[in-house]
Write a protein that holds these residues in place. Sequence first.
Motif, PDB file in Angstrom:
ATOM      1  N   MET A   1       0.841  -1.194   0.000  1.00  0.00           N
ATOM      2  CA  MET A   1       0.000   0.000   0.000  1.00  0.00           C
ATOM      3  C   MET A   1       0.880   1.249   0.000  1.00  0.00           C
ATOM      4  SD  MET A   1      -3.186   1.112   0.090  1.00  0.00           S
ATOM      5  CE  MET A   1      -4.193  -0.205   0.761  1.00  0.00           C
ATOM      6  N   ILE A   2       0.694   2.110  -0.987  1.00  0.00           N
ATOM      7  CA  ILE A   2       1.455   3.357  -1.080  1.00  0.00           C
ATOM      8  C   ILE A   2       0.695   4.451  -0.340  1.00  0.00           C
ATOM      9  CG2 ILE A   2       2.365   5.120  -2.642  1.00  0.00           C
ATOM     10  CD1 ILE A   2       2.639   2.943  -4.746  1.00  0.00           C
ATOM     11  N   LYS A   3       1.376   5.148   0.561  1.00  0.00           N
ATOM     12  CA  LYS A   3       0.746   6.210   1.343  1.00  0.00           C
ATOM     13  C   LYS A   3       1.158   7.564   0.772  1.00  0.00           C
ATOM     14  CE  LYS A   3       0.385   3.468   5.549  1.00  0.00           C
ATOM     15  NZ  LYS A   3       0.637   3.396   7.004  1.00  0.00           N
ATOM     16  N   ILE A   4       0.143   8.325   0.363  1.00  0.00           N
ATOM     17  CA  ILE A   4       0.379   9.588  -0.337  1.00  0.00           C
ATOM     18  C   ILE A   4      -0.263  10.742   0.427  1.00  0.00           C
ATOM     19  CG2 ILE A   4       0.016  10.870  -2.485  1.00  0.00           C
ATOM     20  CD1 ILE A   4      -0.105   8.184  -3.934  1.00  0.00           C
TER      21      ILE A   4
ATOM     22  N   LYS B   1      -3.253   5.193 -10.533  1.00  0.00           N
ATOM     23  CA  LYS B   1      -4.503   4.429 -10.647  1.00  0.00           C
ATOM     24  C   LYS B   1      -4.288   2.915 -10.633  1.00  0.00           C
ATOM     25  CE  LYS B   1      -4.800   4.690 -15.733  1.00  0.00           C
ATOM     26  NZ  LYS B   1      -5.628   5.192 -16.857  1.00  0.00           N
ATOM     27  N   TYR B   2      -3.078   2.467 -10.946  1.00  0.00           N
ATOM     28  CA  TYR B   2      -2.810   1.026 -10.942  1.00  0.00           C
ATOM     29  C   TYR B   2      -2.288   0.530  -9.597  1.00  0.00           C
ATOM     30  CZ  TYR B   2      -3.097   1.704 -16.002  1.00  0.00           C
ATOM     31  OH  TYR B   2      -3.523   2.037 -17.267  1.00  0.00           O
ATOM     32  N   GLU B   3      -2.073   1.432  -8.663  1.00  0.00           N
ATOM     33  CA  GLU B   3      -1.470   1.076  -7.384  1.00  0.00           C
ATOM     34  C   GLU B   3      -2.492   1.148  -6.245  1.00  0.00           C
ATOM     35  OE1 GLU B   3       1.582   0.074  -7.176  1.00  0.00           O
ATOM     36  OE2 GLU B   3       2.488   0.780  -9.042  1.00  0.00           O
ATOM     37  N   LYS B   4      -2.301   0.339  -5.223  1.00  0.00           N
ATOM     38  CA  LYS B   4      -3.101   0.444  -4.011  1.00  0.00           C
ATOM     39  C   LYS B   4      -2.557   1.605  -3.190  1.00  0.00           C
ATOM     40  CE  LYS B   4      -4.385  -4.435  -3.672  1.00  0.00           C
ATOM     41  NZ  LYS B   4      -4.330  -5.671  -2.833  1.00  0.00           N
ATOM     42  N   CYS B   5      -3.413   2.596  -2.922  1.00  0.00           N
ATOM     43  CA  CYS B   5      -2.940   3.827  -2.285  1.00  0.00           C
ATOM     44  C   CYS B   5      -3.880   4.299  -1.183  1.00  0.00           C
ATOM     45  CB  CYS B   5      -2.816   4.955  -3.308  1.00  0.00           C
ATOM     46  SG  CYS B   5      -1.686   4.659  -4.670  1.00  0.00           S
ATOM     47  N   ASP B   6      -3.289   4.864  -0.134  1.00  0.00           N
ATOM     48  CA  ASP B   6      -4.012   5.635   0.870  1.00  0.00           C
ATOM     49  C   ASP B   6      -3.678   7.106   0.643  1.00  0.00           C
ATOM     50  OD1 ASP B   6      -5.251   3.538   2.158  1.00  0.00           O
ATOM     51  OD2 ASP B   6      -3.670   3.290   3.639  1.00  0.00           O
ATOM     52  N   PHE B   7      -4.689   7.923   0.295  1.00  0.00           N
ATOM     53  CA  PHE B   7      -4.492   9.350   0.068  1.00  0.00           C
ATOM     54  C   PHE B   7      -4.939  10.129   1.309  1.00  0.00           C
ATOM     55  CE2 PHE B   7      -4.805   7.732  -4.243  1.00  0.00           C
ATOM     56  CZ  PHE B   7      -3.885   8.487  -4.946  1.00  0.00           C
ATOM     57  N   THR B   8      -4.069  11.026   1.781  1.00  0.00           N
ATOM     58  CA  THR B   8      -4.423  11.942   2.858  1.00  0.00           C
ATOM     59  C   THR B   8      -4.333  13.366   2.338  1.00  0.00           C
ATOM     60  OG1 THR B   8      -3.574  10.440   4.562  1.00  0.00           O
ATOM     61  CG2 THR B   8      -3.888  12.745   5.184  1.00  0.00           C
ATOM     62  N   ILE B   9      -5.472  14.063   2.302  1.00  0.00           N
ATOM     63  CA  ILE B   9      -5.502  15.454   1.850  1.00  0.00           C
ATOM     64  C   ILE B   9      -5.430  16.344   3.091  1.00  0.00           C
ATOM     65  CG2 ILE B   9      -6.689  17.149   0.419  1.00  0.00           C
ATOM     66  CD1 ILE B   9      -5.974  14.504  -0.989  1.00  0.00           C
ATOM     67  N   VAL B  10      -4.449  17.238   3.135  1.00  0.00           N
ATOM     68  CA  VAL B  10      -4.219  18.047   4.336  1.00  0.00           C
ATOM     69  C   VAL B  10      -4.251  19.538   4.016  1.00  0.00           C
ATOM     70  CG1 VAL B  10      -1.705  17.830   4.024  1.00  0.00           C
ATOM     71  CG2 VAL B  10      -2.625  18.489   6.254  1.00  0.00           C
ATOM     72  N   HIS B  11      -4.895  20.286   4.887  1.00  0.00           N
ATOM     73  CA  HIS B  11      -4.885  21.758   4.789  1.00  0.00           C
ATOM     74  C   HIS B  11      -4.352  22.332   6.092  1.00  0.00           C
ATOM     75  CE1 HIS B  11      -5.972  25.848   3.811  1.00  0.00           C
ATOM     76  NE2 HIS B  11      -6.647  25.942   4.942  1.00  0.00           N
ATOM     77  N   ALA B  12      -3.305  23.145   6.000  1.00  0.00           N
ATOM     78  CA  ALA B  12      -2.718  23.822   7.159  1.00  0.00           C
ATOM     79  C   ALA B  12      -3.191  25.273   7.159  1.00  0.00           C
ATOM     80  CB  ALA B  12      -1.197  23.744   7.093  1.00  0.00           C
ATOM     81  N   TYR B  13      -3.769  25.715   8.279  1.00  0.00           N
ATOM     82  CA  TYR B  13      -4.426  27.026   8.268  1.00  0.00           C
ATOM     83  C   TYR B  13      -3.878  28.016   9.298  1.00  0.00           C
ATOM     84  CZ  TYR B  13      -7.161  24.922  12.099  1.00  0.00           C
ATOM     85  OH  TYR B  13      -7.552  24.296  13.261  1.00  0.00           O
TER      86      TYR B  13
ATOM     87  N   LEU C   1     -13.859  10.977  -5.152  1.00  0.00           N
ATOM     88  CA  LEU C   1     -14.622   9.741  -5.311  1.00  0.00           C
ATOM     89  C   LEU C   1     -15.425   9.748  -6.610  1.00  0.00           C
ATOM     90  CD1 LEU C   1     -15.860   9.312  -1.630  1.00  0.00           C
ATOM     91  CD2 LEU C   1     -14.384   7.724  -2.880  1.00  0.00           C
ATOM     92  N   GLU C   2     -15.928  10.920  -6.975  1.00  0.00           N
ATOM     93  CA  GLU C   2     -16.692  11.034  -8.224  1.00  0.00           C
ATOM     94  C   GLU C   2     -15.777  10.900  -9.437  1.00  0.00           C
ATOM     95  OE1 GLU C   2     -18.586  14.792  -7.867  1.00  0.00           O
ATOM     96  OE2 GLU C   2     -20.211  14.048  -6.568  1.00  0.00           O
ATOM     97  N   LYS C   3     -14.609  11.518  -9.347  1.00  0.00           N
ATOM     98  CA  LYS C   3     -13.696  11.517 -10.491  1.00  0.00           C
ATOM     99  C   LYS C   3     -12.952  10.193 -10.613  1.00  0.00           C
ATOM    100  CE  LYS C   3     -10.320  14.472 -12.818  1.00  0.00           C
ATOM    101  NZ  LYS C   3     -11.250  14.817 -13.911  1.00  0.00           N
ATOM    102  N   SER C   4     -12.651   9.576  -9.486  1.00  0.00           N
ATOM    103  CA  SER C   4     -11.875   8.338  -9.510  1.00  0.00           C
ATOM    104  C   SER C   4     -12.419   7.347  -8.487  1.00  0.00           C
ATOM    105  CB  SER C   4     -10.395   8.644  -9.231  1.00  0.00           C
ATOM    106  OG  SER C   4      -9.634   7.450  -9.256  1.00  0.00           O
ATOM    107  N   PRO C   5     -13.535   6.680  -8.783  1.00  0.00           N
ATOM    108  CA  PRO C   5     -14.082   5.673  -7.866  1.00  0.00           C
ATOM    109  C   PRO C   5     -13.266   4.381  -7.947  1.00  0.00           C
ATOM    110  CG  PRO C   5     -15.427   5.794  -9.832  1.00  0.00           C
ATOM    111  CD  PRO C   5     -14.369   6.849  -9.991  1.00  0.00           C
ATOM    112  N   ASN C   6     -12.006   4.502  -7.593  1.00  0.00           N
ATOM    113  CA  ASN C   6     -11.050   3.414  -7.772  1.00  0.00           C
ATOM    114  C   ASN C   6     -11.042   2.522  -6.524  1.00  0.00           C
ATOM    115  OD1 ASN C   6      -8.737   1.805  -8.164  1.00  0.00           O
ATOM    116  ND2 ASN C   6      -7.661   3.421  -9.262  1.00  0.00           N
ATOM    117  N   PRO C   7     -11.373   1.238  -6.660  1.00  0.00           N
ATOM    118  CA  PRO C   7     -11.375   0.355  -5.481  1.00  0.00           C
ATOM    119  C   PRO C   7     -10.001   0.164  -4.855  1.00  0.00           C
ATOM    120  CG  PRO C   7     -11.620  -0.910  -7.517  1.00  0.00           C
ATOM    121  CD  PRO C   7     -11.741   0.529  -7.895  1.00  0.00           C
TER     122      PRO C   7
END
Length: 278
Positions: free
Chosen positions: A1-4, A26-38, A77-83
């Motif tokens: 699992m690639i962590k991004i 898209k071909y890799e198993k990934c965990d995406f974390t979107i972060v905003h620093a405020y 999720l709408e743009k890339s409903p990738n399992p």
Amino acid sequence: MIKIIIPTDFSETSKNAIYYALELMKYEKCDFTIVHAYATEVYNNTEELSRDYFEKYRDKIKQEADSKLQKIITQMLEKSPNPRHNYKSISIFNSIVESVNDLIKKEEADLVVIGTKGKTNNVNNAFGSNTINIIKYANCPILSVPLSYKDMHPKHILFPTDYNIPFNKRAFKLVSNIAKNYVCKIHFLYVSTLKKMSYRQEDNKAFLSYCFKDNFVDFFQLPEIDVVKIIEKTIETKNIDLLVMINHRQSYLENMLKNSKIENLELNIKIPFLVLQN
């Protein structure tokens, strides 16, 4: 699992970086974390206000950030409903550089993806200051994506190296997998007027060959003194889609960062730029 990890300031540049990462991986198993620093936004707008108002304003900004982050997750999720992909978001009251570094350690991240510039999008600078600082100080590969870049499927990767520094096999696996997924050719560029390599260089080159034995590769040397000039020229002549460099003491990239103003890195490229930390 690639962590991004993907920092966002909710600009079009950061949104483009997110979509590029989704498609590239898209071909890799990934965990995406979107972060905003405020933290910067809060401090800049409350300098002359009371502590009570400061606390209320900070809470307000966090609520707004969490709402925007949830909207981004919905759009992903709408743009890339990738399992193969998992998505989560987090807002942090801290600077962007410290937030990214903390998450890299906590998540043991494999990659940070960031827009080349943020909201200011200064046309006179190739890279934004946050991007440069993350490249310089984050202990993780950093992929910087320009707003204008829309081609999500690389075919030619340029990897300049002088073969003098030790290599990180884990980071090479990331590059190798990208190249295999898109049947890319990796062009290893050695910029030097010298005709003979040292034993160290020969051994490091042999190690590179081993790490990328399953890829299409091209090792070549160009007799030039100006590394920046020859990299930019090679990007054009070989139709390069992705530039890969190593940030290490006395490396090509480290010398560029050290000898340039932080907001104005000499290297002016218009393609995604992957920096491997070593």
